[in-house]
Design a protein around this motif. Structure first.
Motif, mmCIF file in Angstrom:
data_model
loop_
_atom_site.group_PDB
_atom_site.id
_atom_site.type_symbol
_atom_site.label_atom_id
_atom_site.label_comp_id
_atom_site.label_asym_id
_atom_site.label_seq_id
_atom_site.Cartn_x
_atom_site.Cartn_y
_atom_site.Cartn_z
ATOM 1 N N VAL A 83 0.862 -1.181 0.000
ATOM 2 C CA VAL A 83 0.000 0.000 0.000
ATOM 3 C C VAL A 83 0.895 1.226 0.000
ATOM 4 O O VAL A 83 1.849 1.320 0.777
ATOM 5 C CB VAL A 83 -0.924 -0.003 1.240
ATOM 6 C CG1 VAL A 83 -1.770 1.244 1.278
ATOM 7 C CG2 VAL A 83 -1.789 -1.246 1.244
ATOM 8 N N ALA A 84 0.601 2.152 -0.898
ATOM 9 C CA ALA A 84 1.407 3.369 -1.011
ATOM 10 C C ALA A 84 1.153 4.265 0.191
ATOM 11 O O ALA A 84 0.162 4.121 0.909
ATOM 12 C CB ALA A 84 1.069 4.104 -2.299
ATOM 13 N N GLY A 85 2.050 5.227 0.398
ATOM 14 C CA GLY A 85 1.906 6.182 1.491
ATOM 15 C C GLY A 85 0.728 7.100 1.244
ATOM 16 O O GLY A 85 0.040 7.029 0.224
ATOM 17 N N VAL A 86 0.488 7.986 2.158
ATOM 18 C CA VAL A 86 -0.629 8.917 2.065
ATOM 19 C C VAL A 86 -0.383 9.868 0.902
ATOM 20 O O VAL A 86 0.686 10.460 0.792
ATOM 21 C CB VAL A 86 -0.788 9.703 3.385
ATOM 22 C CG1 VAL A 86 -1.912 10.688 3.296
ATOM 23 C CG2 VAL A 86 -0.988 8.745 4.538
ATOM 24 N N ALA A 87 -1.358 10.007 0.032
ATOM 25 C CA ALA A 87 -1.223 10.888 -1.122
ATOM 26 C C ALA A 87 -1.088 12.332 -0.658
ATOM 27 O O ALA A 87 -1.821 12.797 0.205
ATOM 28 C CB ALA A 87 -2.433 10.746 -2.035
ATOM 29 N N GLY A 88 -0.137 13.031 -1.229
ATOM 30 C CA GLY A 88 0.064 14.438 -0.910
ATOM 31 C C GLY A 88 0.884 14.686 0.338
ATOM 32 O O GLY A 88 1.145 15.824 0.684
ATOM 33 N N ALA A 89 1.298 13.634 1.010
ATOM 34 C CA ALA A 89 2.113 13.826 2.216
ATOM 35 C C ALA A 89 3.524 14.206 1.802
ATOM 36 O O ALA A 89 4.085 13.621 0.879
ATOM 37 C CB ALA A 89 2.146 12.540 3.043
ATOM 38 N N PRO A 90 4.108 15.198 2.452
ATOM 39 C CA PRO A 90 5.467 15.597 2.070
ATOM 40 C C PRO A 90 6.467 14.511 2.455
ATOM 41 O O PRO A 90 6.293 13.820 3.461
ATOM 42 C CB PRO A 90 5.702 16.872 2.881
ATOM 43 C CG PRO A 90 4.774 16.762 4.033
ATOM 44 C CD PRO A 90 3.586 15.990 3.547
ATOM 45 N N PRO A 91 7.510 14.332 1.644
ATOM 46 C CA PRO A 91 8.515 13.333 2.006
ATOM 47 C C PRO A 91 9.267 13.760 3.258
ATOM 48 O O PRO A 91 9.391 14.954 3.539
ATOM 49 C CB PRO A 91 9.440 13.307 0.781
ATOM 50 C CG PRO A 91 9.195 14.587 0.080
ATOM 51 C CD PRO A 91 7.797 15.014 0.406
ATOM 52 N N ARG A 92 9.725 12.793 4.003
ATOM 53 C CA ARG A 92 10.487 13.100 5.219
ATOM 54 C C ARG A 92 11.810 13.737 4.857
ATOM 55 O O ARG A 92 12.480 13.315 3.914
ATOM 56 C CB ARG A 92 10.757 11.814 5.979
ATOM 57 C CG ARG A 92 9.815 11.598 7.091
ATOM 58 C CD ARG A 92 10.072 10.375 7.900
ATOM 59 N NE ARG A 92 11.465 9.957 7.965
ATOM 60 C CZ ARG A 92 11.857 8.863 8.558
ATOM 61 N NH1 ARG A 92 10.995 8.094 9.132
ATOM 62 N NH2 ARG A 92 13.119 8.530 8.589
ATOM 63 N N ALA A 93 12.193 14.760 5.594
ATOM 64 C CA ALA A 93 13.467 15.426 5.359
ATOM 65 C C ALA A 93 14.603 14.511 5.809
ATOM 66 O O ALA A 93 14.474 13.759 6.772
ATOM 67 C CB ALA A 93 13.514 16.742 6.118
ATOM 68 N N ALA A 94 15.702 14.598 5.103
ATOM 69 C CA ALA A 94 16.873 13.798 5.459
ATOM 70 C C ALA A 94 17.455 14.285 6.779
ATOM 71 O O ALA A 94 17.435 15.472 7.086
ATOM 72 C CB ALA A 94 17.915 13.894 4.357
ATOM 73 N N ASP A 95 17.969 13.375 7.558
ATOM 74 C CA ASP A 95 18.559 13.716 8.849
ATOM 75 C C ASP A 95 20.076 13.545 8.756
ATOM 76 O O ASP A 95 20.578 12.421 8.757
ATOM 77 C CB ASP A 95 17.988 12.808 9.927
ATOM 78 C CG ASP A 95 18.512 13.150 11.311
ATOM 79 O OD1 ASP A 95 19.096 14.248 11.469
ATOM 80 O OD2 ASP A 95 18.333 12.336 12.229
ATOM 81 N N PRO A 96 20.823 14.650 8.670
ATOM 82 C CA PRO A 96 22.276 14.536 8.534
ATOM 83 C C PRO A 96 23.008 14.338 9.864
ATOM 84 O O PRO A 96 24.230 14.377 9.906
ATOM 85 C CB PRO A 96 22.669 15.866 7.886
ATOM 86 C CG PRO A 96 21.645 16.823 8.404
ATOM 87 C CD PRO A 96 20.373 16.019 8.521
#
Length: 122
Positions: A83-96
């Motif tokens: 099942v795909a993620g929630v439509a329109g949800a922003p991708p998680r920002a990378a954690d450096p």
């Protein structure tokens, strides 16, 4: 001799539409199945879906392909469909933060080196 039958040109960019009632019903049933699942949940295998909906493997694969084109599910070769993620949800920002842990603290002489390596104004 009969005239040749003209067929519309096949479009390589467009995927074939689902034809017939069986695939359309299966797409509807799979949408209901996906609607009840959480994002990332695996879908049953093609074989299990064939048994559950009394459909051929080709029909099931076509229905899964329709949902994958819509973005409702994600298919991963040799892993299955999910099942795909929630439509329109922003991708998680990378954690450096892992970089500072892995590379350690910044050496004290780096600031002096940056001054020395800076281009000179002309």
């Amino acid at each position: 001799m009969s005239p040749p039958v003209s067929r519309p040109p096949a479009s390589s960019s467009a995927a074939p539409a689902v034809r017939g009632q069986a695939p359309a019903r299966l797409v509807t049933a799979l949408r209901a199945l996906v609607a009840d699942a959480t994002p990332g949940a695996p879908l049953p295998s093609v074989r299990a879906l064939c048994e559950r909906f009394a459909a051929s493997p080709l029909t099931v694969q076509r229905a899964v392909a329709v949902l994958a084109r819509e973005g409702t599910i994600v298919t991963l070769p040799s892993r299955g469909s999910f099942v795909a993620g929630v439509a329109g949800a922003p991708p998680r920002a990378a954690d450096p933060a892992w970089q500072s842990l892995a590379l350690g603290a910044r050496p004290p002489y780096v600031d002096d080196m940056e001054v020395l390596l800076a281009p000179t104004p002309d």
